[in-house]
Design a protein around this motif. Sequence first.
Motif, PDB file in Angstrom:
ATOM      1  N   THR A  70       0.852  -1.345   0.135  1.00 28.52           N
ATOM      2  CA  THR A  70       0.263   0.165   0.002  1.00 28.52           C
ATOM      3  C   THR A  70       0.436   1.330   0.362  1.00 28.52           C
ATOM      4  O   THR A  70       2.359   1.386   0.891  1.00 28.52           O
ATOM      5  N   PHE A  71       0.744   2.174  -1.404  1.00 33.46           N
ATOM      6  CA  PHE A  71       1.121   3.339  -1.094  1.00 33.46           C
ATOM      7  C   PHE A  71       0.463   4.681  -0.552  1.00 33.46           C
ATOM      8  O   PHE A  71      -0.934   4.650  -0.749  1.00 33.46           O
ATOM      9  N   GLU A  72       1.089   5.745  -0.412  1.00 34.58           N
ATOM     10  CA  GLU A  72       0.498   7.389  -0.294  1.00 34.58           C
ATOM     11  C   GLU A  72       0.527   7.592  -1.103  1.00 34.58           C
ATOM     12  O   GLU A  72       2.207   7.384  -1.706  1.00 34.58           O
ATOM     13  N   PRO A  73      -0.142   8.298  -2.118  1.00 37.44           N
ATOM     14  CA  PRO A  73       0.415   9.286  -3.314  1.00 37.44           C
ATOM     15  C   PRO A  73       1.221   9.975  -3.463  1.00 37.44           C
ATOM     16  O   PRO A  73       1.806  11.131  -2.184  1.00 37.44           O
ATOM     17  N   ASN A  74       2.001  10.295  -4.498  1.00 37.29           N
ATOM     18  CA  ASN A  74       3.032  11.348  -5.312  1.00 37.29           C
ATOM     19  C   ASN A  74       4.026  11.232  -3.498  1.00 37.29           C
ATOM     20  O   ASN A  74       4.708  11.745  -3.307  1.00 37.29           O
ATOM     21  N   VAL A  75       4.269   9.920  -3.322  1.00 34.38           N
ATOM     22  CA  VAL A  75       5.559   9.969  -2.826  1.00 34.38           C
ATOM     23  C   VAL A  75       6.719   9.323  -3.177  1.00 34.38           C
ATOM     24  O   VAL A  75       6.221   7.713  -3.888  1.00 34.38           O
ATOM     25  N   PRO A  81      -4.694   7.406  -7.565  1.00 31.37           N
ATOM     26  CA  PRO A  81      -5.351   6.321  -6.551  1.00 31.37           C
ATOM     27  C   PRO A  81      -6.055   4.962  -7.108  1.00 31.37           C
ATOM     28  O   PRO A  81      -6.331   5.002  -8.117  1.00 31.37           O
ATOM     29  N   VAL A  96      -3.218   2.842  -3.899  1.00 31.87           N
ATOM     30  CA  VAL A  96      -2.810   3.447  -3.420  1.00 31.87           C
ATOM     31  C   VAL A  96      -3.071   4.965  -3.435  1.00 31.87           C
ATOM     32  O   VAL A  96      -4.163   4.503  -3.559  1.00 31.87           O
ATOM     33  N   GLY A  97      -2.960   5.690  -2.043  1.00 28.60           N
ATOM     34  CA  GLY A  97      -4.515   5.649  -1.618  1.00 28.60           C
ATOM     35  C   GLY A  97      -5.303   5.176  -0.206  1.00 28.60           C
ATOM     36  O   GLY A  97      -5.362   4.253  -0.426  1.00 28.60           O
ATOM     37  N   GLU A  98      -6.856   5.591  -1.308  1.00 22.73           N
ATOM     38  CA  GLU A  98      -8.258   4.605  -0.906  1.00 22.73           C
ATOM     39  C   GLU A  98      -8.620   4.269  -1.755  1.00 22.73           C
ATOM     40  O   GLU A  98      -8.025   3.520  -2.933  1.00 22.73           O
TER      41      GLU A  98
END
Length: 499
Positions: free
Chosen positions: A404-409, A468, A491-493
């Motif tokens: 799972t990733f945070e967007p724009n990182v 996302p 990615v994100g939600e």
Amino acid sequence: MTLLRASLAAPFLLVGLSSGCGEESIDPLDGGGGSSTTGGGGEGGVPVVLPPLPDVEGIGILEDDNPDPAIVEVNLVARPNELALLDGPETALLNYNDQLPGPLLHARVGDRVIVHFTNELEEPTTIHWHGLRISDQMDGSPMIQNPVQPGETFTYDFVVPDAGTFWYHTHLHQIEQLERGLYGAIVVHEEAFPVFSAERVFVADDIRLDDDNQVSPFLTSGPDIGAGRVGNTLLVNGRTEPVSLTIPRGAIERWRFVLSSNSLYYGLRMRGADARVIATDGGLLPEPFELDRVEIAPGQRYDFEVRPQPGATEVVLEAMIFVLDENDQVVEAPFELAVAKIEGEVQTAEPAYPEVVHPPVDAAPAEEIKWALSGGVVAGQVEFTINGESVFVGDDHEHVVIDTFEPNVPVAITIRSNVSPAHPFHIHGQFFQIIARDGEPVFEPGLRDTVHVRGAEPATILSYFENPGRWMIHCHISEHSENGMMADIVVGEASAHEH
């Protein structure tokens, strides 16, 4: 191009160097219709009228049924079909709109695309829009979309956010559906696109045919599973002979190339022209570059700027493929994919490229992770894995999220394999840049959605995960993905709708 049958009699003479809910529609990305080609926004509120899209030669185009210049609305049908690939009996295939490859989907960045899809196959299917960073609800992943059943319809509705050369293809029962011809090309033009003397698209594939011109039986063990099925006949734009065309001296053309093969990869080179790479999977490059050849893997795309050389009489696009010669030695041999006779002359007009900025590759990644590609025999069946997980499509299988990733990182991912010669590894819905191989920096510029993981050589990519949703990752060799080498990332939600 029957040359493979004549010179390579056995299936693996291309040696192992080859690497849903029917009747429903979901809102497109952000629920909007995209920017209009004639919308307001000019000086003083005067509508901006954009030039018409240039013709793209090479394959038939999907007819746009919507008069709105900012909407492309088309009909696409998957059904059995028969085509004459070689002399003799026609070959039984599966095609979109009775064409091989399927008709070109042509749009401008920001357009809303509506595809009314009908499944006239005898089995379920979906369509994946390979390379488009759209909503995961429209991506065609069978992990999210219920497959479209025989006789049913589904409306794909999305906004195209990026310009470039992309493609669409089945994403269910790929081992057979993709081999039998369920794929086509997508061209999305920039809002202010560079103007060329001509634009052409080439969709390359290989197919394995028997002596009756029929698709050879699909094997469930041996090299076809381990390395991926390779054909004995090359195809370019659905033809077995090199594409024949003419090009005037002084011209500057844009040649878009899509490799839709299952596992066959090769080098591309141009004779008789000064050629530059101007775009990769994710669109135009900040700076075009010259190379004698490029290496292309299944699923990848390149755009070339092509200028006939002053003393040349023809421009030839060649694939450099490893084969076995008459002495059973592995050699690299050229195969002509397109031959352009140089005829006439035009005044040279230099294309004006828009400014392109890619995310920085020297940023310190917030996270460094590893994806290990492996496999083995489980209960008598070959299974492939990502980080030890085998994932299969179907209601009775768990949908595994491995990261799972945070967007724009920025995240650096090292992909390593200890099984099979190569893996063209694809990430849905995202772009990335290739920054290292075997721990050493490499010059492979451009945004990508597919990276060729070659043998035991790890490849490191950097992605900002800007889109996302829940996205499939997998090897693009059908025998590998269909036997477990696939998974999901979030990615994100996470997506609200999951099959």
